[in-house]
Design an enzyme around this catalytic site. Structure first.
Site, PDB file in Angstrom:
ATOM      1  N   HIS A 140      -8.882  21.312 -23.095  1.00 39.37           N
ATOM      2  CA  HIS A 140      -7.416  21.266 -23.143  1.00 39.37           C
ATOM      3  C   HIS A 140      -6.701  22.420 -22.433  1.00 39.37           C
ATOM      4  O   HIS A 140      -5.713  22.966 -22.939  1.00 39.37           O
ATOM      5  CB  HIS A 140      -6.963  21.212 -24.605  1.00 39.37           C
ATOM      6  N   HIS A 210      -0.437  15.245 -27.096  1.00 37.38           N
ATOM      7  CA  HIS A 210      -1.399  15.259 -28.204  1.00 37.38           C
ATOM      8  C   HIS A 210      -0.713  15.023 -29.560  1.00 37.38           C
ATOM      9  O   HIS A 210      -1.061  15.661 -30.561  1.00 37.38           O
ATOM     10  CB  HIS A 210      -2.159  16.582 -28.191  1.00 37.38           C
ATOM     11  N   GLN A 317      -7.964   8.722 -24.943  1.00 37.56           N
ATOM     12  CA  GLN A 317      -8.839   9.379 -25.902  1.00 37.56           C
ATOM     13  C   GLN A 317      -8.345   8.992 -27.286  1.00 37.56           C
ATOM     14  O   GLN A 317      -7.227   9.344 -27.679  1.00 37.56           O
ATOM     15  CB  GLN A 317      -8.786  10.907 -25.723  1.00 37.56           C
ATOM     16  N   GLU A 344      -4.427   9.626 -26.772  1.00 37.44           N
ATOM     17  CA  GLU A 344      -4.089  10.540 -25.682  1.00 37.44           C
ATOM     18  C   GLU A 344      -4.384   9.836 -24.358  1.00 37.44           C
ATOM     19  O   GLU A 344      -5.550   9.707 -23.974  1.00 37.44           O
ATOM     20  CB  GLU A 344      -4.930  11.816 -25.788  1.00 37.44           C
TER      21      GLU A 344
HETATM   22  C1  GLA Z   1      -9.134  16.017 -28.562  1.00 43.18           C
HETATM   23  C2  GLA Z   1     -10.602  16.212 -28.565  1.00 43.18           C
HETATM   24  C3  GLA Z   1     -11.077  16.450 -29.965  1.00 43.18           C
HETATM   25  C4  GLA Z   1     -10.374  17.628 -30.580  1.00 43.18           C
HETATM   26  C5  GLA Z   1      -8.886  17.423 -30.503  1.00 43.18           C
HETATM   27  C6  GLA Z   1      -8.143  18.638 -30.949  1.00 43.18           C
HETATM   28  O1  GLA Z   1      -8.776  14.817 -29.052  1.00 43.18           O
HETATM   29  O2  GLA Z   1     -11.314  15.164 -27.967  1.00 43.18           O
HETATM   30  O3  GLA Z   1     -12.467  16.665 -29.970  1.00 43.18           O
HETATM   31  O4  GLA Z   1     -10.730  18.805 -29.900  1.00 43.18           O
HETATM   32  O5  GLA Z   1      -8.496  17.125 -29.184  1.00 43.18           O
HETATM   33  O6  GLA Z   1      -8.644  19.157 -32.139  1.00 43.18           O
END
Ligand code: GLA
Length: 381
Positions: A140, A210, A317, A344
Site C-alpha cells: 500500500h 480502502h 481485492q 478495492e
Molecule cells: C488489503 C490487503 C490486506 C490487508 C489490508 C489492510 O486489503 O490485501 O491483506 O493488508 O489491505 O489491513
C-alpha cells in the site's frame, strides 16, 4: 453562463482522454444545477498541517464526509429500507483516530495499492527498492503512503477534488507523480471516485480506495450477500503475493458469480482461504478493458441496503477484515474480526513483477485515468 459552467465546458473540450461514460456524466451535470450541498470545516491539525473535512449531501439525505488527510472517506451515511439514514463504513470521529495505527480506513492508497514482492521491481532495467512494511513485502505505497499525507482540496460541482504531488523517489518510487482524486455525489446515491495521475519519469501507479463497508452499520458482515462478476482469481503464496497463475472460481469458495452470503464459504478448508484467513484476494473481473461496468453487488437483508460497484479497473481485492481483532476502537467501539469488507478496485497485486498481468507502468506524457462508483439503494427481500 457562470464560472463553474464555463470551467466544465473547457474541461469537456480538452478532455479528449475521457471515455464515453465520463463524457455523459459531465453532460448530465451541466444540464442540471448542482443538487449536492457541500460544506467545509476544520478537522484538526496533523503534524504536517491543518486538515479539513468536506461534507457532501444530496436531497435523499445521503451524506459523504471526506478529509484532506489521506483523502480519506471518513463516513458514508445512506437510507435503509425504512428510510432511516445510517452509517455504512468503519472510521473514527476525530483526527486523532486517523493519525494513529489503523488499516487504511477509507483512505486513498498509493502509489501502489496492495503488495509488491520483497519491495523490489525494475523499470527498463533499473532496479528500485521499497520499504518492506508487510512481512517480506511492500504494501500500500510504503511507510508514509498517500493515506498519510495531506492533500490540497478544491470544491468542484457536486464534490471535491484532492491533489497531491508525490516527489521523485518518495517511498522509493521513481518520478514526480501528480495525482488528483475527485469525489462526487449524485442525486441517486452514487459516490464516484475519479483518479488521474501524470508523471515526469516512467513509474508504476495503482491507486485504490480502502473504505471498509458494513451495510448493517454494526455486527459482522457474514450475512451480507455478495455477487462478483469474476470467473477467475489470482491465487497467492503464504505472504499473499500472487503466484502468477489465474485460477477458475468454479466449484471453489471464490465463486461469487451468483450472489451468496459472504460467510457461506469463508472458513472453507481450501488452501487459498486458509492462507488468507478468509477472503483477501484479487478477483479478475469479467469486463471490457477501460470501460466502466458493474462488477459487484452487495445486499444486506436486515437493513435492506444494497451497494453496487462499477469500475474501469481489471481487478478487485475482496478483503473481509480478517486482520481486525478488536484492538482498534472506532467511532462505535471496538472493531472486531470481519466487521466490514473492502472491495478495492485496482490492477492486480505485484503487477510490476508479473509480466502476464495488465501493466501498471505510467510513462511521461501519458495520463493515468480511472474511476469507480459505489452506488447505494434498498431492496425489500
Ligand atoms: C488489503 C490487503 C490486506 C490487508 C489490508 C489492510 O486489503 O490485501 O491483506 O493488508 O489491505 O489491513
Amino acid at each position: 453562463m457562470n464560472r463553474k459552467t464555463l470551467c466544465y465546458c473547457l474541461l469537456l473540450f480538452f478532455s479528449c482522454q475521457s471515455n464515453e461514460q465520463e463524457q455523459k456524466d459531465v453532460l448530465t451535470n451541466m444540464s442540471k444545477p448542482s443538487m449536492i450541498q457541500i460544506s467545509k470545516n476544520a478537522f484538526g491539525t496533523a503534524p504536517d498541517g491543518a486538515v479539513d473535512l468536506f461534507k457532501l449531501k444530496n436531497e435523499q439525505g445521503m451524506e459523504v464526509e471526506i478529509i484532506t488527510y489521506g483523502a480519506i472517506v471518513k463516513s458514508i451515511k445512506v437510507p435503509d429500507k425504512t428510510g432511516k439514514i445510517g452509517e455504512v463504513t468503519l472510521g473514527f470521529n476525530d483526527l486523532a483516530g486517523y493519525l494513529g495505527e489503523h488499516p487504511y480506513f477509507g483512505a486513498i492508497v498509493g502509489r501502489y495499492g496492495n503488495r509488491i514482492a520483497k519491495g523490489k521491481f525494475s523499470i527498463e532495467g533499473t532496479p528500485y527498492s521499497l520499504a518492506t512494511n508487510n512481512g517480506p513485502n511492500a504494501l500500500h505505497g510504503g511507510i508514509k503512503g498517500f493515506d498519510k499525507v495531506i492533500w490540497k482540496a478544491a470544491e468542484v460541482p457536486n464534490g471535491v477534488a484532492l491533489t497531491y504531488v508525490s516527489a521523485d523517489m518518495e517511498e522509493g518510487y521513481p518520478g514526480e507523480l501528480t495525482i488528483t482524486v475527485t469525489y462526487t455525489l449524485d442525486k441517486d446515491n452514487a459516490l464516484k471516485i475519479a483518479y488521474e495521475a501524470t508523471t515526469d519519469k516512467t513509474t508504476v501507479c495503482n491507486l485504490t480506495n480502502h473504505t471498509y463497508f458494513n451495510l448493517a452499520g454494526s455486527g459482522d458482515i457474514l450475512d451480507h450477500q455478495l455477487m462478483i462478476k469474476a470467473d477467475w482469481m489470482t491465487p497467492v503464496d503464504e505472504t499473499l503475493i500472487p503466484t502468477g497463475e489465474l485460477k477458475g472460481v468454479k466449484g471453489t469458495a471464490f465463486d461469487f458469480r451468483m450472489s451468496k452470503p459472504i460467510g457461506k464459504d469463508i472458513d472453507a478448508e481450501e488452501e487459498q482461504i486458509q492462507i488468507g484467513g478468509g477472503y483477501d484476494h484479487n478477483f479478475v473481473l469479467n469486463m471490457k478493458p477501460r470501460t466502466r461496468t458493474l462488477i459487484a453487488r452487495v445486499f444486506e437483508p436486515s437493513s435492506g441496503r444494497t451497494m453496487e460497484v462499477l469500475t474501469r479497473e481489471p481487478g478487485v481485492q475482496f478483503y473481509t477484515g480478517n486482520f481486525l481483532d478488536g484492538t482498534i476502537i472506532g467511532r462505535s467501539g471496538a472493531i472486531g474480526k470481519r466487521s466490514a469488507f473492502c472491495l478495492e478496485t485496482q490492477h492486480f497485486p505485484d503487477s510490476p513483477n508479473q509480466s502476464t498481468f495488465p501493466s501498471t507502468l505510467l510513462q511521461p506524457g501519458e495520463k493515468y485515468e480511472t474511476s469507480t462508483v459505489y452506488k447505494f439503494g434498498v431492496k425489500n427481500d
